[in-house]
Design a protein around this motif. Structure first.
Motif, mmCIF file in Angstrom:
data_model
loop_
_atom_site.group_PDB
_atom_site.id
_atom_site.type_symbol
_atom_site.label_atom_id
_atom_site.label_comp_id
_atom_site.label_asym_id
_atom_site.label_seq_id
_atom_site.Cartn_x
_atom_site.Cartn_y
_atom_site.Cartn_z
ATOM 1 N N SER A 1 -11.346 -21.200 3.047
ATOM 2 C CA SER A 1 -11.920 -20.226 3.569
ATOM 3 C C SER A 1 -10.768 -19.202 4.321
ATOM 4 O O SER A 1 -9.749 -19.618 4.719
ATOM 5 C CB SER A 1 -13.043 -20.374 4.695
ATOM 6 N N GLU A 2 -11.143 -17.985 4.218
ATOM 7 C CA GLU A 2 -10.195 -16.764 4.715
ATOM 8 C C GLU A 2 -10.054 -16.709 6.207
ATOM 9 O O GLU A 2 -9.171 -16.386 6.961
ATOM 10 C CB GLU A 2 -10.694 -15.600 4.260
ATOM 11 N N TYR A 3 -10.858 -17.653 6.931
ATOM 12 C CA TYR A 3 -10.536 -17.681 8.517
ATOM 13 C C TYR A 3 -10.208 -19.156 8.895
ATOM 14 O O TYR A 3 -10.262 -19.359 10.197
ATOM 15 C CB TYR A 3 -11.890 -17.323 9.051
ATOM 16 N N ALA A 4 -9.541 -19.931 7.882
ATOM 17 C CA ALA A 4 -8.955 -21.314 8.477
ATOM 18 C C ALA A 4 -7.923 -20.849 9.246
ATOM 19 O O ALA A 4 -6.796 -20.321 8.971
ATOM 20 C CB ALA A 4 -8.261 -21.951 7.080
ATOM 21 N N LYS B 1 -14.030 -17.798 15.946
ATOM 22 C CA LYS B 1 -13.102 -16.851 15.708
ATOM 23 C C LYS B 1 -13.375 -15.867 14.598
ATOM 24 O O LYS B 1 -12.982 -14.789 14.869
ATOM 25 C CB LYS B 1 -11.672 -17.669 15.357
ATOM 26 N N GLU B 2 -13.965 -16.346 13.511
ATOM 27 C CA GLU B 2 -14.038 -15.283 12.476
ATOM 28 C C GLU B 2 -15.626 -14.625 12.597
ATOM 29 O O GLU B 2 -15.604 -13.314 12.587
ATOM 30 C CB GLU B 2 -14.475 -16.398 10.916
ATOM 31 N N LEU B 3 -16.225 -15.146 13.342
ATOM 32 C CA LEU B 3 -17.666 -14.398 14.037
ATOM 33 C C LEU B 3 -17.311 -13.102 14.843
ATOM 34 O O LEU B 3 -17.949 -12.337 14.469
ATOM 35 C CB LEU B 3 -18.475 -15.443 14.708
ATOM 36 N N TYR B 4 -16.239 -13.285 15.593
ATOM 37 C CA TYR B 4 -16.026 -12.168 16.453
ATOM 38 C C TYR B 4 -14.716 -11.292 15.961
ATOM 39 O O TYR B 4 -14.422 -10.387 16.432
ATOM 40 C CB TYR B 4 -15.567 -12.601 17.764
ATOM 41 N N SER B 5 -14.495 -11.598 14.713
ATOM 42 C CA SER B 5 -13.459 -10.722 13.947
ATOM 43 C C SER B 5 -14.158 -9.554 13.304
ATOM 44 O O SER B 5 -15.292 -9.441 13.064
ATOM 45 C CB SER B 5 -12.588 -11.644 12.845
ATOM 46 N N ASP B 6 -13.088 -8.454 13.099
ATOM 47 C CA ASP B 6 -13.646 -7.211 12.332
ATOM 48 C C ASP B 6 -14.004 -7.721 11.131
ATOM 49 O O ASP B 6 -14.958 -6.874 10.388
ATOM 50 C CB ASP B 6 -12.425 -6.319 12.218
#
Length: 602
Positions: free
Chosen positions: A321-324, A241-246
């Motif tokens: 982490s910010e993408y939890a 999810k984080e990998l594909y985020s902006d």
């Protein structure tokens, strides 16, 4: 001197000059190659040393796109000219739009992206880098490769009335549903997309193979380290999810990353973070009680980890982490159910309660006093407040792999029953309409009422694809609804049953993930065999030509030997039975953009 002699003299001079260059015992003075240049001599040449560009080359381009994708408009009239070319797009037959395009179609695209929250810049009618990024965000919703190109299919989805709003619960659910845990040995389009994204962010991926190999594992580990997390070669759902985020972090090289994870100093800090993310209610007490253990396990499942309930260093890093992921990642699929409710969700709820031993009898889909009592009993065994209400949180725990049965143990077999000294409520059987289990034979058809290892395997695959979260081994209403959703996305009759052919397709890499739609409204998807003709066959051969499995001459309008050979090759790539026949599910996949990953090099 007349013009005749002038021409003769000029020709003679040129001849002497050419003979001098070509030989005639003339010797080249090689000292000129090493002598220093003399800048004291000022020579005026009768012609320019550089030919000036023609007048049209000096004109400023109307539209300039720099290396970063930024657009500079030097002539606004160019936008008006291109607007007329785009007027035909208002009919619904959208033309593909990409970086650099201009006109009314781009303006409409930006307006719609802005309405849904994907685009925040001004509506200019220019397809610039901000527009491209907004299109990528929208592509992510449907699990397609993020190209930044607004294809006709993408625009059809974008302008649909049910298009998802960016950042909404439905959007988050759709995005999460695209991902499954990836690790060594996995193959397919999901791995290919993972490699593509890592490579685009600068991580050391030399070749896009679609195989989760050592190079991919190393890149995944470096991505974790970029966030200050413990290196892990498994690409879990939260990581993707984080990998594909902006906001995904680029790779800066060894030693360049710094930790961004703040240390959690106490259990109370951990509890507060779980409260903030929606996994825990009440106050942070600093005590590792049952409710905290459940919250930790739910969080671990949302991250694609096996639930342990332990407070590890990795858990702390993931929490901070910010993408939890928050609780909506797993909870948005449930509705709050109370006494008096009815329907498929209640039916599935009762089915699960019976499987865990908290109720007996047969599910009837009616939330009565017996169901309320069963929920209270479940809450008691699992350390929860005994409200008798099946909230989204209670259902998430009920359907989790770590849910405790009536014996206070995690279910290891599906036939577990309550001890004789523990009375359990019996779900009323009145007015129950249940389907009889189909015959379980070699040509097995799975439907409501089926109970076998095949059902458990099907549920496991549906969980990987994001359609369900519980594994019961019983073909219940939720499983049937998930299968119906898959069938709808493939353009099949959504009867909620699975035959051998569909089961094989669901287990393949070609299966659609939750939220993806392969089917086209203008086509019916029959089974195609040697000798067949018709619209579906024409569409298939055209697609095989696009994917370079057929030549132009081989597009014959008949399912012939060349077509069969192409299908066999594709079936082997997808690990399907290579019988050369095209089942409806495979046809739907091949005619969709999802099959782009099968394209052969020219």
């Amino acid at each position: 001197m007349n013009r005749k002699y002038t021409r003769l003299a000029l020709a003679g001079g040129i001849l002497v000059f050419c003979l001098t260059l070509s030989g005639c015992d003339a010797q080249l003075d090689e000292s000129i190659l090493t002598a220093e240049a003399n800048y004291d001599i000022d020579i005026s040449l009768p012609y320019a040393t550089v030919t000036p560009p023609p007048a049209f080359k000096e004109e400023t381009e109307a539209l300039v796109i720099d290396s970063e994708g930024g657009v500079t408009v030097n002539d606004a009239s160019a936008l008006l000219n291109s607007a007329a070319e785009s007027s035909s797009e208002s009919t619904g037959n959208y033309k593909s739009l990409r970086l650099g395009n201009t006109g009314l179609a781009v303006q409409a695209l930006q307006n719609r992206l802005q309405e849904l929250g994907y685009y925040t810049s001004g509506v200019s009618g220019i397809f610039d880098s901000d527009t491209e990024q907004a299109v990528r965000r929208f592509e992510q919703t449907y699990g397609t490769m993020q190209t930044g190109v607004a294809t006709s299919e993408l625009q059809t989805r974008l302008f649909a009335s049910d298009a998802l709003i960016y950042g909404s619960d439905a959007y988050n659910k759709a995005v999460i549903a695209q991902y499954k845990v990836l690790q060594r040995g996995d193959v397919g389009s999901s791995v290919y997309a993972l490699q593509q994204r890592l490579k685009n962010l600068g991580y050391p991926i030399d070749e896009l193979t679609g195989i989760f190999d050592n190079e991919t594992a190393n890149a995944v580990m470096l991505f974790y380290e970029a966030y200050g997390l413990t290196a892990d070669e498994v690409a879990n759902v939260a990581m993707q999810k984080e990998l594909y985020s902006d906001s995904a972090r680029t790779y800066e090289g060894d030693g360049a990353q710094t930790s961004v994870v703040a240390e959690l100093r106490s259990l109370a800090d951990i509890q507060q973070r779980l409260i903030d993310l929606g996994y825990l209610s009440g106050e942070a007490t600093g005590e590792l009680d049952k409710r905290t253990e459940i919250a930790i396990k739910l969080f671990e499942e949302a991250c694609g980890q096996l639930p342990s309930g332990s407070v590890t260093t990795e858990l702390q890093a993931m929490l901070q982490s910010e993408y939890a992921p928050d609780f909506s990642t797993i909870g948005s699929q449930y509705s709050n159910l109370i006494e008096g409710a009815s329907g498929e969700e209640v039916y599935a709820l009762q089915n699960r309660l019976i499987a865990l031993g908290f109720a007996s009898g047969a599910p009837n889909g009616e939330y009565g006093s017996a169901t309320t009592a069963s929920i209270r009993l479940f809450q008691n065994r699992n350390g929860m407040d005994e409200t008798g209400i099946a909230s989204a949180y209670v259902q998430a725990v009920l359907n989790a792999s770590f849910a405790l049965n009536i014996d206070g143990e995690t279910m290891q077999n599906l036939s577990a029953v309550a001890p004789e000294d523990t009375p359990v409520p019996e779900v009323a059987a009145a007015d129950v309409q249940t389907a009889e289990a189909p015959a379980q034979d070699a040509g097995e058809i799975l439907g409501v009422g089926s109970s076998s290892d095949a059902v458990l395997e099907l549920q496991n695959r549906l969980t990987e694809l994001g359609y369900i979260t519980s594994l019961t081994g019983n073909y219940d209403a939720l499983t049937a609804r998930a299968v119906s959703t898959v069938q709808t996305s493939l353009g099949l009759d959504p009867d909620g049953t699975v035959d051998e052919s569909l089961l094989e397709f669901i287990n393949s890499e070609a299966a659609p993930r939750s939220g993806m739609v392969y089917a086209r409204e203008d086509l019916v998807y029959p089974t195609l065999r040697t000798g067949d003709t018709g619209d579906a066959l024409d569409a298939l051969q055209k697609r095989l030509r696009e994917l370079n499995y057929l030549t132009k001459k081989q597009v014959s309008g008949t399912f012939d030997d060349a077509t069969r050979a192409a299908i066999v090759e594709i079936q082997q790539q997808l690990s399907l039975t290579d019988d050369g026949e095209v089942c409806p599910a495979l046809l739907s996949y091949l005619l969709s953009d999802a099959s782009d990953v099968l394209e052969k090099d020219d």
